[in-house]
Design an enzyme around this catalytic site. Structure first.
Site, short mmCIF file in Angstrom:
data_model
loop_
_atom_site.label_atom_id
_atom_site.label_comp_id
_atom_site.label_asym_id
_atom_site.label_seq_id
_atom_site.Cartn_x
_atom_site.Cartn_y
_atom_site.Cartn_z
N GLY A 46 -5.91 -1.93 2.27
CA GLY A 46 -5.41 -0.56 2.26
C GLY A 46 -4.33 -0.39 1.22
O GLY A 46 -3.79 -1.38 0.71
N GLN A 51 3.43 3.06 -1.99
CA GLN A 51 3.52 1.69 -2.53
C GLN A 51 3.43 1.65 -4.06
O GLN A 51 3.83 0.66 -4.67
CB GLN A 51 2.42 0.80 -1.93
CG GLN A 51 2.60 0.56 -0.45
CD GLN A 51 1.47 -0.25 0.12
OE1 GLN A 51 0.42 0.27 0.47
NE2 GLN A 51 1.64 -1.56 0.20
N CYS A 92 1.33 -7.15 4.14
CA CYS A 92 1.50 -5.95 3.34
C CYS A 92 1.61 -6.33 1.87
O CYS A 92 2.33 -7.28 1.54
CB CYS A 92 2.76 -5.20 3.78
SG CYS A 92 3.05 -3.67 2.90
N LEU A 93 0.93 -5.60 1.02
CA LEU A 93 1.00 -5.88 -0.42
C LEU A 93 2.43 -5.70 -0.94
O LEU A 93 2.79 -6.28 -1.95
CB LEU A 93 0.04 -4.96 -1.18
CG LEU A 93 -1.45 -5.18 -0.91
CD1 LEU A 93 -2.28 -4.09 -1.59
CD2 LEU A 93 -1.89 -6.57 -1.38
N HIS A 134 -0.61 1.38 9.89
CA HIS A 134 0.23 0.71 8.88
C HIS A 134 0.41 1.61 7.66
O HIS A 134 1.52 1.75 7.13
CB HIS A 134 -0.46 -0.62 8.53
CG HIS A 134 0.18 -1.41 7.43
ND1 HIS A 134 0.77 -2.64 7.64
CD2 HIS A 134 0.30 -1.17 6.09
CE1 HIS A 134 1.23 -3.11 6.49
NE2 HIS A 134 0.96 -2.24 5.53
N GLU A 135 -0.69 2.26 7.23
CA GLU A 135 -0.62 3.11 6.02
C GLU A 135 0.15 4.40 6.28
O GLU A 135 0.93 4.84 5.42
CB GLU A 135 -2.03 3.43 5.50
CG GLU A 135 -2.90 2.23 5.14
CD GLU A 135 -2.26 1.22 4.22
OE1 GLU A 135 -1.29 1.56 3.51
OE2 GLU A 135 -2.71 0.07 4.21
N HIS A 138 3.71 3.82 5.98
CA HIS A 138 4.20 3.81 4.59
C HIS A 138 4.55 5.23 4.14
O HIS A 138 5.57 5.46 3.49
CB HIS A 138 3.14 3.25 3.64
CG HIS A 138 3.12 1.75 3.53
ND1 HIS A 138 4.23 1.01 3.16
CD2 HIS A 138 2.11 0.86 3.69
CE1 HIS A 138 3.89 -0.28 3.11
NE2 HIS A 138 2.61 -0.40 3.44
O1 GNR Z 1 -4.07 -5.83 2.64
C1 GNR Z 1 -3.52 -5.55 3.71
N1 GNR Z 1 -3.85 -6.23 4.83
C2 GNR Z 1 -3.42 -5.87 6.09
C3 GNR Z 1 -3.62 -6.78 7.11
C4 GNR Z 1 -3.24 -6.48 8.40
C5 GNR Z 1 -2.67 -5.27 8.66
C6 GNR Z 1 -2.43 -4.36 7.67
C7 GNR Z 1 -2.82 -4.65 6.38
S1 GNR Z 1 -2.58 -3.49 5.13
C8 GNR Z 1 -2.48 -4.52 3.73
C9 GNR Z 1 -2.43 -3.69 2.48
C10 GNR Z 1 -1.17 -2.87 2.51
O2 GNR Z 1 -0.07 -3.33 2.34
N2 GNR Z 1 -1.28 -1.62 2.78
O3 GNR Z 1 -0.21 -0.84 2.90
NI NI Z 2 1.41 -2.15 3.48
#
Ligand code: GNR
Ligand code: NI
Length: 178
Positions: A46, A51, A92-93, A134-135, A138
């Protein structure tokens, strides 16, 4: 298309609250194309516009093995969250190298618009429920580490600061001998 720079925690820009998208024009489509390229290049499941330092309510997800099921969410909002919760491992990236368990509602309903402004609603569970929450976090300026204990947050910041320092000046070496 272009690969955009992903902001890394701790960075105050990750805490900005994104504005709703009001115009579904070429500029939005270029952002979506660049975010798509960036997400796939980074092997993320995602990516939120926050980000890449664009503070608009745009999210991408692709949970498929084959990286072939891109989903676009413009102006996503949760319309329902289950009272039942589930614990899942998150990464998270924007927080590379940090993975930990987070508890969230197990199922959610999301209302959003596609790239052309058409509204849709989607019921999410399992990894999809985790990822969309999660997104959306953000877009509201929240990073998953803020759901961890203060000790773990401090460790995550220390780890990332060390990484950033080493990237700037090269890794420190242990003194030779002895
Ligand atoms: O790549 C991602 N993997 C992930 C794994 C478990 C829960 C959430 C994520 S999102 C993350 C990419 C990211 O940082 N998206 O904001
Ligand atoms: Ni993230």
């Amino acid at each position: 298309m272009a690969i955009l720079t992903i902001l890394e925690y701790p960075d105050r820009r990750l805490h900005k609250v994104a504005r709703p998208v009001t115009t579904f024009d070429d500029r939005l489509h270029k952002l979506l194309a660049d975010m798509t390229e960036t997400m796939y290049a980074a092997n993320g499941v995602g990516l939120a516009a926050t980000q890449v330092d664009v503070h608009e309510r745009v999210v991408l997800l692709d949970l498929s093995e084959t990286r072939s099921e891109l989903r676009v969410f413009v102006n996503p909002t949760l319309t329902w969250a289950s009272p039942e919760t589930a614990e899942g491992e998150e990464g998270c990236l924007s927080v590379p190298g940090v993975f930990d368990k987070v508890t969230r509602p197990a199922k959610v309903r999301v209302r959003a618009q596609d790239a052309h402004g058409n509204e849709f609603e989607l019921e999410c569970e399992d990894r999809l429920a985790v990822a969309i929450q999660h997104e959306i976090d953000h877009l509201d300026g929240k990073v998953f580490v803020e759901k961890l204990s203060l000790l773990k947050q401090a460790r995550a910041r220390a780890k990332l600061r060390k990484r950033h320092m080493e990237r700037q000046r090269g890794p420190r070496r242990e003194p030779a001998g002895l």
